[in-house]
Design a protein around this motif. Sequence first.
Motif, short mmCIF file in Angstrom:
data_model
loop_
_atom_site.label_atom_id
_atom_site.label_comp_id
_atom_site.label_asym_id
_atom_site.label_seq_id
_atom_site.Cartn_x
_atom_site.Cartn_y
_atom_site.Cartn_z
N TYR A 420 0.81 -1.28 0.08
CA TYR A 420 0.03 -0.16 -0.10
C TYR A 420 0.88 1.28 0.01
O TYR A 420 0.42 2.20 -0.20
CB TYR A 420 -0.81 -0.04 1.05
N ARG A 421 2.16 1.24 0.33
CA ARG A 421 2.99 2.46 0.66
C ARG A 421 2.94 3.32 -0.77
O ARG A 421 2.61 4.55 -0.40
CB ARG A 421 4.15 1.79 0.92
N GLU A 422 3.42 2.66 -1.91
CA GLU A 422 3.45 3.61 -2.92
C GLU A 422 2.10 4.22 -3.50
O GLU A 422 1.92 5.40 -3.74
CB GLU A 422 3.87 2.77 -4.18
N ALA A 423 0.94 3.45 -3.17
CA ALA A 423 -0.55 3.89 -3.64
C ALA A 423 -0.56 5.06 -2.78
O ALA A 423 -1.40 6.15 -2.93
CB ALA A 423 -1.53 2.96 -3.51
N ILE A 424 -0.28 4.88 -1.57
CA ILE A 424 -0.49 6.07 -0.33
C ILE A 424 0.10 7.46 -0.89
O ILE A 424 -0.47 8.46 -0.66
CB ILE A 424 -0.33 5.71 1.00
N ARG A 425 1.22 7.11 -1.17
CA ARG A 425 2.15 8.41 -1.67
C ARG A 425 1.61 9.22 -2.61
O ARG A 425 1.69 10.27 -2.71
CB ARG A 425 3.51 7.80 -2.02
N LYS A 426 1.24 8.38 -3.68
CA LYS A 426 0.69 8.91 -4.83
C LYS A 426 -0.77 9.60 -4.55
O LYS A 426 -1.03 10.70 -4.97
CB LYS A 426 0.18 7.84 -6.11
N MET A 427 -1.56 8.92 -3.85
CA MET A 427 -2.74 9.67 -3.05
C MET A 427 -2.50 10.91 -2.74
O MET A 427 -3.05 12.10 -2.70
CB MET A 427 -3.41 8.69 -2.50
N TRP A 428 -1.23 11.01 -1.59
CA TRP A 428 -1.09 12.23 -0.91
C TRP A 428 -0.54 13.33 -2.06
O TRP A 428 -0.98 14.29 -1.99
CB TRP A 428 0.01 12.10 0.25
N ASP A 429 0.24 13.06 -2.96
CA ASP A 429 0.81 13.87 -3.72
C ASP A 429 -0.38 14.56 -4.53
O ASP A 429 -0.28 15.71 -4.61
CB ASP A 429 1.47 13.10 -4.75
N LYS A 430 -1.53 13.65 -4.82
CA LYS A 430 -2.75 14.13 -5.63
C LYS A 430 -3.41 15.28 -4.89
O LYS A 430 -3.82 16.40 -5.46
CB LYS A 430 -3.32 12.89 -6.10
N VAL A 431 -3.78 15.00 -3.61
CA VAL A 431 -4.68 15.90 -2.70
C VAL A 431 -3.96 16.90 -2.46
O VAL A 431 -4.50 18.19 -2.25
CB VAL A 431 -4.95 15.02 -1.67
N LEU A 432 -2.73 16.96 -2.35
CA LEU A 432 -1.79 18.06 -1.67
C LEU A 432 -1.72 19.03 -2.83
O LEU A 432 -1.76 20.25 -2.67
CB LEU A 432 -0.65 17.43 -1.08
N THR A 433 -1.65 18.59 -4.04
CA THR A 433 -1.68 19.39 -5.36
C THR A 433 -3.10 19.85 -5.54
O THR A 433 -2.90 21.35 -5.82
CB THR A 433 -1.26 18.44 -6.58
N GLU A 434 -4.12 19.16 -5.25
CA GLU A 434 -5.49 19.74 -5.57
C GLU A 434 -5.84 20.49 -4.17
O GLU A 434 -7.08 20.89 -4.38
CB GLU A 434 -6.43 18.55 -6.12
N LYS A 435 -5.01 20.26 -3.12
CA LYS A 435 -5.63 20.99 -1.70
C LYS A 435 -7.18 20.07 -1.67
O LYS A 435 -8.09 21.16 -1.16
CB LYS A 435 -5.56 22.49 -1.89
N THR A 436 -7.30 18.79 -1.72
CA THR A 436 -8.47 18.27 -1.32
C THR A 436 -8.21 17.32 -0.16
O THR A 436 -7.02 17.25 0.38
CB THR A 436 -9.06 17.40 -2.51
N SER A 437 -9.03 16.48 0.37
CA SER A 437 -8.97 15.54 1.28
C SER A 437 -8.50 14.20 1.04
O SER A 437 -8.71 13.73 0.10
CB SER A 437 -10.33 15.43 2.04
N PHE A 438 -7.53 13.55 1.78
CA PHE A 438 -7.19 12.16 1.55
C PHE A 438 -8.02 11.35 2.49
O PHE A 438 -8.32 11.44 3.59
CB PHE A 438 -5.59 12.32 2.08
N GLU A 439 -8.33 9.93 1.55
CA GLU A 439 -9.06 9.00 2.37
C GLU A 439 -8.87 7.69 1.68
O GLU A 439 -8.56 7.68 0.44
CB GLU A 439 -10.74 9.42 2.00
N TYR A 440 -8.35 6.72 2.63
CA TYR A 440 -7.75 5.51 2.06
C TYR A 440 -8.14 4.55 3.07
O TYR A 440 -8.17 4.65 4.11
CB TYR A 440 -6.44 5.47 1.70
N GLU A 441 -8.14 3.45 2.76
CA GLU A 441 -8.26 2.10 3.66
C GLU A 441 -6.93 1.12 3.32
O GLU A 441 -6.75 0.85 2.13
CB GLU A 441 -9.38 1.20 3.30
N TYR A 442 -6.23 0.70 4.12
CA TYR A 442 -5.02 -0.15 4.06
C TYR A 442 -4.82 -1.03 5.42
O TYR A 442 -5.56 -0.93 6.24
CB TYR A 442 -4.00 0.74 3.75
N GLU A 443 -3.79 -1.69 5.21
CA GLU A 443 -3.53 -2.63 6.39
C GLU A 443 -2.21 -2.21 7.04
O GLU A 443 -1.31 -1.91 6.34
CB GLU A 443 -3.35 -4.04 5.84
#
Length: 855
Positions: A420-443
Amino acid sequence: MNFNSKYIYLEAMPQLIILTNSKMHIIYANRLFVDMIEGDANKVLDEPLANLISLPDSFTLQDLPTSFVSYFKWDKKVEYEFRVSATEAEKEDEPEYLWLVEPVAVSENEKVFFESLFDAVPFGIVLLDKDDKVLECNQAFSRLFLYERNEAVGNMINDLIVPTDLWETGTTLTKAVAQGKPIYSETKRRRRDGTLLDVAIIGKPFTMPDGNQLVFGIYQDIGERIAYREAIHKEKAYFEFLFESIPYGVVLLNVKDDIVDCNSGFCHLFGYEKEEIVGKENINLIFTDKYREEGIGLRSRVSSGDRVYAESQRKHKDGRLIDVAISGRKLNMEDGSLFIFALYKDITDRKQVERALEENRQQLSNLIDNLPGMVYRCRYDEYYTMLYVSESSKRILGYDPEIFMGENAINFEQLIHKPYREAIRKMWDKVLTEKTSFEYEYEMDTASGNSIWVWERGRGVFDAAGQLLFLEGYIEDITEHKLAEQQLQNERDLMQALMDNIPDTIYFKDLEGRFIRVNYSQARALGVKHPDDAIGKTDFDFFDHKHAQKSFEDEQQIFEMGDGLINEQEHINTANGWRWFSASKVPLYDAHGKITGLAGVSRDLTTFKNMEQALRNSEQELLMSNKEKDKLFSVIAHDLRSPFNSFLLLTEMFNDESFGLSVEEIRELTVNMHNSVLSLYDLLDNLLSWSAVQRNKVVVDKSSIGLDSFVNDILSYFRSSISKKKLQVGLEVSDDMTIFTDKTMLGSILRNLLSNAIKFTPTGGEILIAAEVGKDGTASISVRDSGIGIPEEMKNNLFTIEAKGRKGTDGEPSSGLGLILVRDFVNLIGGSIEVESQEGIGSTFIVSVPPETND
């Protein structure tokens, strides 16, 4: 020589031209002039004009405009006699003076040369006498004021171009020039068409050699210049209005921190009148000692080119402190001067709220620690270095909050399962660029080594400049939820597999009749490729309006009453054509017992319906067959018995000598026997043909038939019957007419129709057989008689087994079987039959035979 671009147009002029400055030094000489003196053009620049031209005694620039004869000299070697005309060229930052030079040696007509020069000048020029009467004007003047030269000359200049409301100012200018004063004025003048023109006027008196006083006037169109000035004035007024309308305090400082200007918002914020501070006070008047160094630092940063933002406190005139947000930037003016532009916004209310929030921080912290999940704040680095972790981390992950912070903190990312680590990084990069909220489920791994599922929701926190400060969010253990979700998903998968493979159509709808889920069978019935294509649509999107409306009303009744609709049969036009369905619909309830929609199941009954219809048809055909068999038995029982009884009686009479029959009697009885046999033969022939049709033993064999000879052969069969009843038979069939059909069936059809015509036509009647071919190739054969006609009550059953036979006009027997056979044979050859009849007048039977095809 480098020529200034603004003098380029002078190069094309045919005159010798010199321009001087106010010191009467040459700043320009055109090419004709330079070529004439055969000199170096660069040597002419900055040369005093007196070194080239002999000027009149006591000559000054105040004498312009003027004209005089002079001598031109160069290198003090050669002198030429010239006519010199001089005037002020234009009035800008520094005046320029135009000298037009005509060498006398190259022009025999000085007046022509002067007039050419006069008309070449791009400004409107007019020559006036001492009474302001126009003596001469150039072409530019005519273009400017729309007067031809002959229309202007001889008229008073004020009468021509001075507007009525400016007459007094025009007279003032006239008087000034008359007193020998040169004038310059920017005003309006009237054109010939009545429009007003903004002009700059230069007026200069001069004295002719004969002592006559004249006035030289120049008019320049300055409309664009005026419009530009007005635009600047409007723009200045707009920005002054904008400056005063800004809802914040705005101040402009010079490099000494003096207040150069400020708006009313600044005065209102700090309690000063504008007259008290602008140009009189330094910005330090709003600083306390505590913040003075801070202010110096902010202004230093602005002077260095930084755009600054700060929140601080400044002093009101009454001494109280105001919380303000300060924005500052540097302004570089065109003249090189530097200013500081600063905005002050009152944030006292916000600061009070912030202080109140700070007071409640501890309460909020206690609340956070009691949430079911953990709250965090961290840097966005390779380790997610924690800045704050709530106490719930011990309950969620089994770690104390302190272990995530400090120099020996554990790496939070290492607790996240690797996939899940790489997917979480990509998600954070996206929401920080767009200034939106991060939401994710992982182990994640816990301190005990167990694996748990977590749900995280977070966001980036940015400063006023848009720079990321840190991440903050919430992490909750959702392991039990995920297990329940997985179990539910398994059940859904089983249900979906059942739905996708069951042949019945299954669907779910909401209260608006919209599909929220369908199986593949329903998708096929709706005509869509995938069940998802039907989601959100209604029956109105797939079926005709009548069916969709009825379905909608039935469903609304279900929602209102709560009663289901079970096994209702529907005939629906689907994407696969018309189909029969057995539909059941039941309401769906939520946990509170409220109806939320419905579930429907439909079973395709089309195959069963078709079988049922086929069974009904078969039953009907069987009934008809039985009736026809009953008819056959009735015919056999009745119509065959009578001829045979007669035949037996006659043969008995022949064998019994006691009857003593004469030859004539025997002949008569023999004729009767023959007629009975013929009637019996026709009956048997029809019965055999009918039987073959009923047993599907008849094969259609079409061929080309010459109709004329074919009909004559059939008529010969009935010659004795026709002769006996003395009937008139007409035939309207062309010799070359042919039709393509089954010869045997057509013969049976015509024999039966002709037999009936003979049978039901009284002695002496008429029969007509006619045939024609239509445009589409269809042949029509009609048999018309003048017989007894057909009663109305018999017409409807004429070609059915229900028809009852009736005797002919001479008592001829009739079973009614002939017309049934005619109907069947007409159908087999693909034709049709029509009947026209009127009781007591006659009947016409028309058989239509289709044309030959390639089938």
